[in-house]
Design a protein around this motif. Sequence first.
Motif, short mmCIF file in Angstrom:
data_model
loop_
_atom_site.label_atom_id
_atom_site.label_comp_id
_atom_site.label_asym_id
_atom_site.label_seq_id
_atom_site.Cartn_x
_atom_site.Cartn_y
_atom_site.Cartn_z
N HIS A 150 -48.28 -83.27 77.01
CA HIS A 150 -48.98 -82.73 78.42
C HIS A 150 -50.95 -83.80 77.82
O HIS A 150 -51.39 -83.20 76.43
CB HIS A 150 -49.26 -82.08 79.15
CG HIS A 150 -50.05 -81.89 80.14
ND1 HIS A 150 -51.54 -82.42 80.78
CD2 HIS A 150 -49.60 -81.88 81.12
CE1 HIS A 150 -51.72 -81.84 82.10
NE2 HIS A 150 -50.47 -81.55 82.44
N ASP A 151 -50.89 -84.79 77.86
CA ASP A 151 -51.85 -85.94 78.31
C ASP A 151 -53.84 -85.06 78.36
O ASP A 151 -54.39 -85.30 77.71
CB ASP A 151 -52.64 -86.79 78.65
CG ASP A 151 -51.02 -88.24 77.50
OD1 ASP A 151 -50.58 -87.85 76.78
OD2 ASP A 151 -50.16 -88.63 78.82
N ASP A 152 -53.88 -84.11 79.14
CA ASP A 152 -54.63 -83.15 79.97
C ASP A 152 -54.69 -81.38 79.41
O ASP A 152 -54.46 -81.03 80.26
CB ASP A 152 -55.10 -83.65 81.38
CG ASP A 152 -55.99 -82.64 81.72
OD1 ASP A 152 -57.24 -82.81 81.28
OD2 ASP A 152 -56.72 -83.38 82.72
N PRO A 153 -55.22 -81.45 77.99
CA PRO A 153 -54.67 -79.94 78.50
C PRO A 153 -55.73 -78.84 78.73
O PRO A 153 -55.56 -78.11 79.22
CB PRO A 153 -54.63 -79.67 76.40
CG PRO A 153 -55.65 -80.87 76.18
CD PRO A 153 -55.12 -82.19 77.37
N GLU A 154 -56.65 -79.77 79.29
CA GLU A 154 -57.73 -79.00 79.79
C GLU A 154 -57.50 -78.48 81.45
O GLU A 154 -57.79 -77.70 81.75
CB GLU A 154 -59.39 -79.43 79.90
CG GLU A 154 -59.90 -79.65 78.20
CD GLU A 154 -59.36 -80.93 77.78
OE1 GLU A 154 -60.08 -80.94 76.24
OE2 GLU A 154 -58.51 -81.76 78.13
N GLY A 155 -56.77 -79.69 82.01
CA GLY A 155 -56.70 -79.16 83.65
C GLY A 155 -55.14 -78.42 83.61
O GLY A 155 -54.51 -77.97 84.22
N LEU A 156 -53.96 -78.85 82.25
CA LEU A 156 -53.52 -77.59 82.18
C LEU A 156 -54.01 -76.40 82.34
O LEU A 156 -53.09 -75.76 82.70
CB LEU A 156 -52.13 -77.70 80.96
CG LEU A 156 -51.11 -76.59 80.60
CD1 LEU A 156 -49.92 -77.57 81.69
CD2 LEU A 156 -50.41 -77.21 79.63
#
Length: 291
Positions: free
Chosen positions: A239-245
Amino acid sequence: MDGFDAVARTALLTTALRARETERPDRLYEDPYAARLVGSMGAQLFGQVSDTTVPHRPQTGDRLPSTVDYNAIRTRFFDDWLLARVAGADGQGPVQIVMAASGMDTRPYRLPWAAPVRLFELDRPAVLDAKEAALRDAPVHPHVTRVTVPADLLQDDWTDDLCAAGYRPDVPSVWLLEGLLYYIPEDAAREVLSRVSRLTAPGSEVAADLVSATALTAPVMAPLLEMFQQWGCPWLFGHDDPEGLFAEYGLKAEALQPGEEGADFGRWPDPVHPRDVPGVPRVFYAHGRRT
């Protein structure tokens, strides 16, 4: 080892890396128990990683990330993170810590815990049994009450088993998902995160390491990805956006790349590209608080 599938055997690789780090005069941490747990399989996997990665780290140009340095930094980063969570606790009883897919981790034995901890280790029965046999005479830290929960995180309804073992979902807790999410399919990774979300009270904290989606296809990563594929434990989720995940599961998070301030310790040997540079394979140490 008997009963270890391909993913479980990666715990032996991690242990071999920790044993080797402990031998270094400039080590980032010390794991005096790792050598007991490596076994011939761990040594073999370490040798294959060295044979695969070293030839693909030229002096110039694109280089395969250093597995040795990555694991050293990851271990130290999460050591420090766990100790800080315990040191900052309110003192109203033992801190609940859950280590999912705990593998051959020895933190209950080797870390200098500052306050009482009730530490739950979740993993497959064969893995927990092998560790118990190897560490039978090793004392856990005096502040730790260690509870093992035999469970397959991808098959069992382990949430019931965890609660039956004494875990309280109504009390804030600390969770570590280390070396897990990229080995399982996206739907399974999301199910694990969903269960963690349902089991955590507001104020709980969760940490994990992840790889970017780009890391699963980047040409420079091919030798390492092919090795894990041959072992039967390919990397499946990134996943390129761990904060979003994490935000999808009620966690306000931040993520660091190895080599950034707070996740370097003087050991990351490669350039660190800003997050807005596209097409770069990345690994992340993510941690967040349950809102």
